[in-house]
Scaffold this active site. Structure first.
Site, short mmCIF file in Angstrom:
data_model
loop_
_atom_site.label_atom_id
_atom_site.label_comp_id
_atom_site.label_asym_id
_atom_site.label_seq_id
_atom_site.Cartn_x
_atom_site.Cartn_y
_atom_site.Cartn_z
N GLY A 258 -5.92 -17.12 23.20
CA GLY A 258 -5.73 -18.69 24.08
C GLY A 258 -4.33 -19.27 23.66
O GLY A 258 -4.04 -20.25 23.37
N GLY B 86 -2.51 -22.25 25.85
CA GLY B 86 -3.21 -23.42 26.01
C GLY B 86 -2.29 -24.46 25.20
O GLY B 86 -1.49 -24.33 24.69
N GLN B 87 -2.90 -25.66 25.56
CA GLN B 87 -2.37 -26.94 24.81
C GLN B 87 -2.14 -26.66 23.57
O GLN B 87 -0.81 -27.05 22.95
CB GLN B 87 -3.02 -28.20 25.00
CG GLN B 87 -2.43 -29.37 24.80
CD GLN B 87 -3.17 -30.69 24.57
OE1 GLN B 87 -4.52 -30.57 24.58
NE2 GLN B 87 -2.79 -31.79 24.55
N ASP C 241 -3.53 -14.03 25.83
CA ASP C 241 -4.31 -15.25 26.53
C ASP C 241 -4.64 -14.30 27.76
O ASP C 241 -4.29 -13.13 28.01
CB ASP C 241 -3.27 -16.17 27.12
CG ASP C 241 -4.07 -17.76 27.30
OD1 ASP C 241 -4.01 -18.27 26.69
OD2 ASP C 241 -4.87 -17.33 28.41
N ARG D 245 -4.07 -15.71 30.84
CA ARG D 245 -2.91 -16.14 31.70
C ARG D 245 -1.68 -15.30 31.31
O ARG D 245 -1.53 -14.69 30.52
CB ARG D 245 -2.66 -17.75 31.49
CG ARG D 245 -3.88 -18.37 31.95
CD ARG D 245 -3.63 -19.96 31.35
NE ARG D 245 -4.02 -20.10 30.31
CZ ARG D 245 -4.32 -21.60 29.75
NH1 ARG D 245 -3.91 -22.58 30.32
NH2 ARG D 245 -4.67 -21.56 28.67
N ASP E 142 -8.71 -10.52 27.27
CA ASP E 142 -9.97 -11.07 27.85
C ASP E 142 -10.87 -11.13 26.32
O ASP E 142 -11.40 -10.08 26.15
CB ASP E 142 -10.59 -10.40 28.88
CG ASP E 142 -11.83 -11.06 29.20
OD1 ASP E 142 -12.53 -10.48 30.23
OD2 ASP E 142 -12.20 -12.02 28.56
N TYR F 134 -20.03 -28.76 26.07
CA TYR F 134 -18.68 -28.64 25.10
C TYR F 134 -19.20 -28.96 23.63
O TYR F 134 -19.03 -28.23 22.78
CB TYR F 134 -17.61 -29.34 25.42
CG TYR F 134 -16.33 -29.31 24.89
CD1 TYR F 134 -15.83 -30.46 24.04
CD2 TYR F 134 -15.48 -28.18 24.66
CE1 TYR F 134 -14.75 -30.42 23.27
CE2 TYR F 134 -14.49 -28.05 23.94
CZ TYR F 134 -14.02 -29.27 22.90
OH TYR F 134 -13.05 -29.21 22.50
N LYS G 243 -19.74 -26.57 20.47
CA LYS G 243 -18.99 -26.65 19.34
C LYS G 243 -19.88 -26.93 18.15
O LYS G 243 -19.55 -26.19 16.96
CB LYS G 243 -18.13 -28.02 19.57
CG LYS G 243 -16.80 -27.79 20.35
CD LYS G 243 -15.85 -26.31 19.89
CE LYS G 243 -14.62 -26.05 20.81
NZ LYS G 243 -14.10 -24.77 20.27
#
Ligand code: VAH
Length: 324
Positions: free
Chosen positions: A12, A15-16, A38, A40, A56, A146, A150
């Site tokens: 990931g 991501g941010q 990632d 992406r 993935d 979410y 978590k």
């Protein structure tokens, strides 16, 4: 291989959090020892800073081969579907957020990996948790997919540590504000959007009401907390679910006022949507004494310092350091 040398996989990485954490880890360990991955395409800020692989995380076999082929010793798992998107696709959010973690924990057990990092969130808390100075240990009844994922993930982390000795560590991040990479699908994303709109058009319509106080943190603090936690001696870690982590709390009206000190003409308006109900289920402030006591956590950015640094870096300013 040098026993103290770490080979890190960031899942990931586009991501941010992933972009900034990958860059920070490459500063510490050297670019080649931090493999970014990632679904992406590689984020522009990562290009040329170290190896990148398409991955993935839901494909356990592919992940396992990658861990062995690259002699990975640590995994940072940042891939997740956040709160707002999760409410639109509950089944997908649960599947991705949970199965990705189980794959990583299983491989960490099988390969005896050195350390694992997995982010939790203040979203684990729900309406029955104390809303002010929410403590590390309290009633936890999340009301979003979410948050449920978590909270369940925290229990899995504690289970794999207790049963199999996996050194997995976690932080309950507040809402995170950054300028280097876009957030995606979060309820706290307004606190990033507002800066871009303030600069571009001098106004912003917020999807939360003016007095919606939420725990927030500037990304440089979040990255430093993550690295400090991961570098702490195992003997100091007393929380194996996920540590509360705090820096500040503010409301849309409060951050708008702080921005107006730099952009006097900036105007905010409000059009609360479905994300208001999510925000109203979360704490307004967090007690993070365990993080401070166990591994010396201390934030450096408050609201004025964050607003000044965000506007300096977004408003065509230099790529200015975030050194504090
Ligand atoms: C979200 N940014 O809004 C995330 C975060 C505390 C909120 O976990 O879903």
């Amino acid at each position: 291989m040098n026993p103290s040398r770490q080979r890190i996989l960031v899942i990931g990485a586009c991501g941010q959090i992933g972009v900034e954490l990958t860059l920070a880890l490459r500063q510490i360990h050297g670019g080649n020892d931090v493999i970014a991955s990632d679904l992406r395409d590689e984020h522009v800020l990562l290009r040329g800073t170290g190896p990148y692989v398409g991955l993935d995380v839901m494909n356990k076999e592919m992940l396992h081969v990658l861990v062995i082929r690259h002699n990975i010793t640590q995994i940072y798992l940042l891939a997740a579907i956040l709160s707002a998107t999760g409410e639109k696709s509950p089944g997908l959010a649960w599947h991705i957020n949970m199965q990705s973690l189980i794959h990583v924990l299983e491989i960490a057990k099988e390969e005896g990996l050195h350390r694992i990092y997995w982010p939790s969130s203040i979203a684990v808390f729900g309406p029955s948790s104390p809303r002010q100075s929410t403590p590390q240990h309290t009633t936890i009844e999340p009301s979003t997919v979410y948050g449920i994922s978590k909270f369940a993930g925290e229990r899995w982390c504690e289970y794999y540590h207790r049963k199999f000795g996996v050194d997995v560590r976690s932080l309950r991040y507040p809402g995170l504000i950054s300028y280097k990479s876009e957030p995606g699908g979060g309820t706290t994303d307004y606190a990033v959007e507002i800066f871009h709109q303030a600069i571009r058009q001098g106004s912003y319509t917020c999807f939360l009401g003016p007095e919606t106080f939420l725990p927030m943190m500037y990304m440089p603090d979040a990255i430093r907390a993550t690295i400090e936690l991961m570098q702490a001696d195992p003997s100091r870690i007393t929380v194996r679910s996920s540590y509360n982590l705090s820096a500040m709390s503010f409301s849309p009206a409060g951050i708008a006022e702080a921005i107006q000190k730099h952009i006097p003409g900036f105007r905010i308006s409000y059009a609360a949507d479905y994300r208001q109900q999510i925000a109203d289920s979360w704490p307004q402030s967090i007690d993070d004494r365990e993080a401070r006591q166990d591994w010396g956590w201390k934030p450096r950015y408050d609201l004025p310092a964050m607003v000044a640094d965000m506007l300096k870096n977004l408003d065509g300013g230099s790529a200015g350091s975030q050194n504090v």
